[in-house]
Design an enzyme around this catalytic site. Structure first.
Site, PDB file in Angstrom:
ATOM      1  CE  LYS A   1      18.415  41.416  17.742  1.00  0.00           C
ATOM      2  NZ  LYS A   1      17.426  40.977  19.289  1.00  0.00           N
TER       3      LYS A   1
HETATM    4  P1  NAD Z   1      24.741  32.706  20.429  1.00  0.00           P
HETATM    5  O1  NAD Z   1      25.646  32.994  19.366  1.00  0.00           O
HETATM    6  O2  NAD Z   1      25.451  31.861  21.709  1.00  0.00           O
HETATM    7  O3  NAD Z   1      24.612  31.301  20.015  1.00  0.00           O
HETATM    8  C1  NAD Z   1      24.188  30.281  18.341  1.00  0.00           C
HETATM    9  C2  NAD Z   1      24.654  28.829  17.839  1.00  0.00           C
HETATM   10  O4  NAD Z   1      23.804  28.708  17.207  1.00  0.00           O
HETATM   11  C3  NAD Z   1      26.293  28.955  17.822  1.00  0.00           C
HETATM   12  O5  NAD Z   1      25.663  27.182  18.443  1.00  0.00           O
HETATM   13  C4  NAD Z   1      25.816  28.750  16.827  1.00  0.00           C
HETATM   14  O6  NAD Z   1      26.964  27.855  16.645  1.00  0.00           O
HETATM   15  C5  NAD Z   1      24.431  28.374  15.928  1.00  0.00           C
HETATM   16  N1  NAD Z   1      24.576  28.533  14.718  1.00  0.00           N
HETATM   17  C6  NAD Z   1      24.889  29.391  13.498  1.00  0.00           C
HETATM   18  N2  NAD Z   1      24.148  29.087  12.181  1.00  0.00           N
HETATM   19  C7  NAD Z   1      23.820  28.157  13.252  1.00  0.00           C
HETATM   20  C8  NAD Z   1      23.430  27.374  11.500  1.00  0.00           C
HETATM   21  N3  NAD Z   1      23.646  28.146  10.480  1.00  0.00           N
HETATM   22  N4  NAD Z   1      23.252  26.320  11.913  1.00  0.00           N
HETATM   23  C9  NAD Z   1      23.284  25.627  13.002  1.00  0.00           C
HETATM   24  N5  NAD Z   1      23.424  25.817  13.984  1.00  0.00           N
HETATM   25  C10 NAD Z   1      23.971  27.899  14.076  1.00  0.00           C
HETATM   26  O7  NAD Z   1      23.453  33.084  20.444  1.00  0.00           O
HETATM   27  P2  NAD Z   1      21.896  32.878  21.038  1.00  0.00           P
HETATM   28  O8  NAD Z   1      22.352  34.672  22.145  1.00  0.00           O
HETATM   29  O9  NAD Z   1      22.206  31.718  21.599  1.00  0.00           O
HETATM   30  O10 NAD Z   1      21.593  33.537  20.062  1.00  0.00           O
HETATM   31  C11 NAD Z   1      20.327  32.316  19.554  1.00  0.00           C
HETATM   32  C12 NAD Z   1      19.582  32.356  18.550  1.00  0.00           C
HETATM   33  O11 NAD Z   1      18.345  32.937  19.566  1.00  0.00           O
HETATM   34  C13 NAD Z   1      19.180  34.431  17.859  1.00  0.00           C
HETATM   35  O12 NAD Z   1      18.220  34.155  16.738  1.00  0.00           O
HETATM   36  C14 NAD Z   1      18.642  35.054  19.043  1.00  0.00           C
HETATM   37  O13 NAD Z   1      18.803  36.535  18.697  1.00  0.00           O
HETATM   38  C15 NAD Z   1      17.581  35.166  19.629  1.00  0.00           C
HETATM   39  N6  NAD Z   1      17.903  35.054  20.784  1.00  0.00           N
HETATM   40  C16 NAD Z   1      18.914  35.161  21.948  1.00  0.00           C
HETATM   41  C17 NAD Z   1      18.052  35.336  22.762  1.00  0.00           C
HETATM   42  C18 NAD Z   1      19.459  35.238  24.112  1.00  0.00           C
HETATM   43  O14 NAD Z   1      17.953  35.986  25.258  1.00  0.00           O
HETATM   44  N7  NAD Z   1      20.481  35.697  24.178  1.00  0.00           N
HETATM   45  C19 NAD Z   1      17.024  36.315  22.955  1.00  0.00           C
HETATM   46  C20 NAD Z   1      16.058  36.017  22.561  1.00  0.00           C
HETATM   47  C21 NAD Z   1      16.425  34.981  20.652  1.00  0.00           C
END
Ligand code: NAD
Length: 420
Positions: free
Chosen positions: A110
């Protein structure tokens, strides 16, 4: 606004707490246990960047490579003011377990840069990304470590990393990152893959309980890559999405939200807050509303010892990484909540990242249908294997997923032996 962090344990400590339970159940050799718990390598870089106003700033960047036992490291890069080495260390280990749960030939890593994204211009973000890439260049590559998007990074960020790496090695190397734009060697279906994988594992849980999608009410926290795609795909496949929230706030409608209209609204307004198709609600309160499926897809530790006893969902699909703390695990387990743990539920992203890496190296690209069929086969098989470990060892799904993963990584390490 919710208080996202449960101060009881950091992400690395949470990972360690679950690892210890699983390792004990597996009767793992203590030396091997120590080896598997510790990252291979931790890289800290300090990134000088000239800001738009001419001032020089220095940002802290990290890349933690937890394991290469089963193949090159794989894991996202996140940007954010809260990013710390400890957080990245925990998430790197979780990537090792995630890749092993879905049985793809990668280890875990990471990365992250501590920076205040909303206050950075596109030019500043590009310069941070390129210099970060240059600083970790010797440690990444298609055979070494393959970054991907995560919180606050996206296809454009991956294009910059790919270009910077390619300029240094003097030839275009698309397989150095995944989650790229399709025109630069990205895979069809990657953008939707994490959300789609969440839905696929939720479908399997519904089958176990003999439930219909049409009568299943879903709440999604987070409306970025994972949350918005999960909400869209689940809505299209028949689930009833009754609540959605992002960092600014949320919207709730027990009769079901108009998801296409909400997506359009969020695109225009950069938030779901203020959408007229439901009542407004805070992003903390939304977690505690009556629903059948809760899908946290925002950030870590949002379900913790302070609110776990108020979660009403019967099924928890962990789209985000580490959304639940270990004390909350126990509370949810005692209350009979069926938890699909992050290292299984959100593994669709890394699975299609693996497909992207394969396609880049072959120079031959698959149709979206092939991508989705292969993703489905892997997610269903992983779900069944986790369930089988749970039954065999009489443990909850999270510990079962850890046990399956640790078993696989430990077996590879035993076969390889220790180089001295
Ligand atoms: P992103 O930045 O595209 O979106 C994050 C979303 O969460 C946004 O809508 C933001 O406004 C919201 N957010 C942030 N803090 C918040 C809070 N305290 N309360 C409510 N909403 C909140 O990120 P993403 O890529 O969608 O990733 C989201 C999660 O999924 C993370 O934990 C990431 O590690 C995990 N993840 C992502 C992927 C991927 O392919 N993008 C894969 C596996 C895991």
């Amino acid at each position: 606004m919710i208080e996202a962090i449960d101060k009881e344990l950091s992400i690395f400590e949470s990972m360690g707490a679950r690892f210890d339970i699983a390792a004990r159940k597996l009767n793992l050799d203590p030396g091997l246990e120590k080896y598997l718990r510790t990252p291979n390598r931790e890289i800290i870089v300090h990134i000088p960047v000239t800001m738009d106003n001419g001032r020089l700033e220095v940002f802290d960047g990290f890349r933690v490579q937890h394991s290469i036992a089963r193949g090159p490291c794989k894991g996202g890069v996140r940007f954010g003011s809260q990013v710390t080495l400890d957080e990245i260390r925990g998430l790197a280990a979780e990537m090792t377990w995630k890749c092993a749960v879905v049985n793809i030939p990668f280890g875990g890593a990471k990365g992250g840069v501590a920076c205040d994204v909303p206050n950075l211009s596109p030019g500043e973000l590009e310069r941070i990304t390129r210099r970060y890439t240059a600083e970790i260049l010797d440690y990444i590559g298609p055979e070494r470590d393959v970054p991907a998007p995560d919180m606050n990074t996206n296809e454009q960020t991956m294009a910059w990393i790919m270009d910077t790496y390619s300029m240094h090695v003097r030839h275009t190397t698309t397989a150095v990152v995944t989650g790229k734009p399709i025109d630069l060697g990205g895979s069809k279906g990657r953008r939707e893959a994490t959300g789609r994988g969440c839905m696929m594992t939720c479908d399997e849980a519904l089958k176990r309980f003999g439930r219909e999608k049409q009568s299943t009410r879903v709440i999604v926290q987070g409306f970025g890559n994972v949350g918005s795609q999960a909400a869209r795909l689940m809505h299209e496949s028949g689930y009833k999405i009754i609540g959605v929230a992002d960092i600014a706030g949320g919207v709730f409608n027990p009769h079901g939200l108009d998801i296409p209209a909400l997506l359009e609204y969020a695109n225009k307004n950069h938030s779901v807050q203020g959408f007229s198709g439901g009542e407004s609600i805070t992003n903390g309160d939304i977690l505690e509303q009556d629903c059948d499926v809760l899908l946290p897809a925002a950030t870590e530790s949002v379900i913790n010892s302070k609110n776990a006893d108020r979660i009403k969902a019967r099924i928890l699909v962990e789209g985000a990484n580490s959304p639940t703390t270990p004390p909350a695990d126990q509370i949810l387990f005692d209350r009979g909540v069926f938890v699909i743990p992050d290292i299984l539920a959100n593994a669709g992203g890394v699975t299609v990242s693996y497909f992207e890496w394969v396609q880049d190296r072959e120079g031959y690209f698959w149709t979206e249908q092939v991508v989705n069929e292969r993703l489905h086969a892997i997610m269903v098989s992983a779900f069944e294997q986790v369930a089988a470990y749970g039954e065999k060892y009489n443990v909850n799904n999270r510990i079962a997923a850890y046990m399956l993963a640790i078993d696989r990584v430990a077996f590879s390490l035993k076969l390889r032996g220790i180089y001295a």
